[in-house]
Design a protein around this motif. Structure first.
Motif, PDB file in Angstrom:
ATOM      1  N   PRO A  96       4.218  -5.834   3.144  1.00 18.19           N
ATOM      2  CA  PRO A  96       5.020  -4.638   2.837  1.00 18.19           C
ATOM      3  C   PRO A  96       4.924  -4.258   1.363  1.00 18.19           C
ATOM      4  O   PRO A  96       4.738  -3.081   1.013  1.00 18.19           O
ATOM      5  N   TYR A 106       8.188  -1.129   4.647  1.00 21.89           N
ATOM      6  CA  TYR A 106       7.873  -1.669   5.963  1.00 21.89           C
ATOM      7  C   TYR A 106       8.928  -2.673   6.395  1.00 21.89           C
ATOM      8  O   TYR A 106       9.678  -3.197   5.580  1.00 21.89           O
ATOM      9  N   GLU A 139      -3.546  -0.306   7.816  1.00 24.11           N
ATOM     10  CA  GLU A 139      -2.122  -0.553   8.028  1.00 24.11           C
ATOM     11  C   GLU A 139      -1.838  -2.033   7.787  1.00 24.11           C
ATOM     12  O   GLU A 139      -2.722  -2.870   7.989  1.00 24.11           O
TER      13      GLU A 139
END
Lengths: 81, 266
Positions: free
Chosen positions: B132, B259, B177
């Motif tokens: 993240p 995230y 991602e």
């Protein structure tokens, strides 16, 4: 050129390597291309190492002269930034 | 810049280098570097940048020093166990070089604070240990147009890349991602050789100094992968992805996202 007065003079008597060349290099950096630096020193090894290092860095050594029992005078022209 | 006698001695081996000199050392003194994480990577990066005379070094990390950190996080010590990592590292770096201003930020970095935090800095270094943060830092640096020196380590392998906004790929061009939580083991689960972050952090600090000096070639568009077991370095070319959601032609990521947690946060 060698007979002309230098544009800048430094006295590095009392200094040893590598500070001799560090001081000379910093003085050179602050000068313009074509100007001449006069270096007065009393550390024998530097009378050989400074001219060699200056040539390695692209500068022109005009004179290396032992002026008395303890001192040398170098004249170096700045050819490269 | 006029150097004091102490500075002449301290930086003499830099000043002697034609690529650095007095002018380069003055640039280093004026540089402001922001380091994310005061752990395995942040410690050696900050340590070497402090030694090099980087004028301002900010460190952000929310954790405190634990015994299990000392196998690799070289800015911390027995004396600083329990202390915030950023304070521990600040003490170490300032003891090494009083010329350096170390800004210790004991916070968790987030989408709400990152742009304000990095605003005044020239270069960002990612030494974070979780996905993240890695993506958040990448996205923020792209939006703020800050060069980012990214590093990562696990077990015996590490990687480094330098991202220069507008001049090559971003981290999302490499890996679109973040992987789902739990898929990639953390250092906590999988282990890491203690000296590995020293190698990778040393490479990151080198990239930072080259960016500051404007000399040499940085790892732009390239991922350097180091394998400590094989003693091998591999460089992989990374093209810019024209369909990248962040830096591509039709970006879909236009604001920062935090995230989901659930990743390693050691």
């Amino acid at each position: 050129m060698a007979g002309d007065a230098p544009d800048r003079q430094i006295n590095i008597k009392g200094l040893v390597c590598p500070y001799t060349f560090v001081k000379a290099k910093l003085a050179m950096e602050a000068m313009e291309i074509g100007q001449v630096l006069e270096i007065l020193l009393d550390y024998e090894e530097a009378s050989r190492s400074i001219p060699k290092s200056m040539e390695d860095h692209g500068q022109k050594v005009l004179k290396v002269e032992k002026v008395n029992d303890t001192d040398w005078v170098l004249l170096v022209r700045k050819d490269k930034d | 810049m006029d150097f004091t006698d102490d500075q002449l001695m301290r930086y003499s081996r830099h000043i002697l280098l034609p690529e650095v000199g007095g002018k380069g050392q003055a640039r280093i003194a004026q540089a402001k570097v922001f380091i994310v994480g005061a752990g395995g990577l942040g410690c050696p990066v900050g340590y070497y940048l402090a030694a090099a005379g980087v004028g301002t070094i900010a460190l952000i990390d929310n954790d405190t020093v634990e015994m299990s950190n000392l196998q690799r996080q070289i800015a911390h010590s027995m004396q600083t166990i329990g202390m915030p990592k950023v304070e521990s590292a600040k003490k170490t770096f300032e003891a090494l070089n009083p010329d350096v201003n170390v800004v210790a930020i004991q916070k968790r970095i987030s989408k709400d604070n990152i742009l304000d935090l990095i605003r005044d800095y020239d270069i960002v270094v990612d030494g974070s240990d979780n996905f993240p943060t890695r993506y958040l830092v990448n996205d923020a640096c792209f939006m703020a147009r800050k060069p980012l020196v990214s590093g990562a380590i696990l077990r015996f392998e590490g990687q480094v890349t330098t991202i220069v906004p507008g001049e090559g790929p971003c981290y999302r061009c490499l890996f679109e991602e973040p992987p789902p939580p739990g898929l990639v083991p953390s250092c906590q689960e999988a282990g890491v050789l203690g000296v590995l972050p020293g190698v990778i952090g040393g490479l990151q600090a080198t990239e930072v100094l080259k960016l500051v000096l404007g000399k040499g070639e940085v790892l732009k568009g390239e991922l350097l992968i180091y394998n400590a077991l094989k003693t091998s370095f591999r460089k992989v070319k990374v093209p810019k992805n024209p369909f990248c959601a962040l830096c591509g032609e039709s970006p879909t990521i236009t604001e920062l996202t935090d995230y989901e947690q659930g990743y390693c946060s050691m």
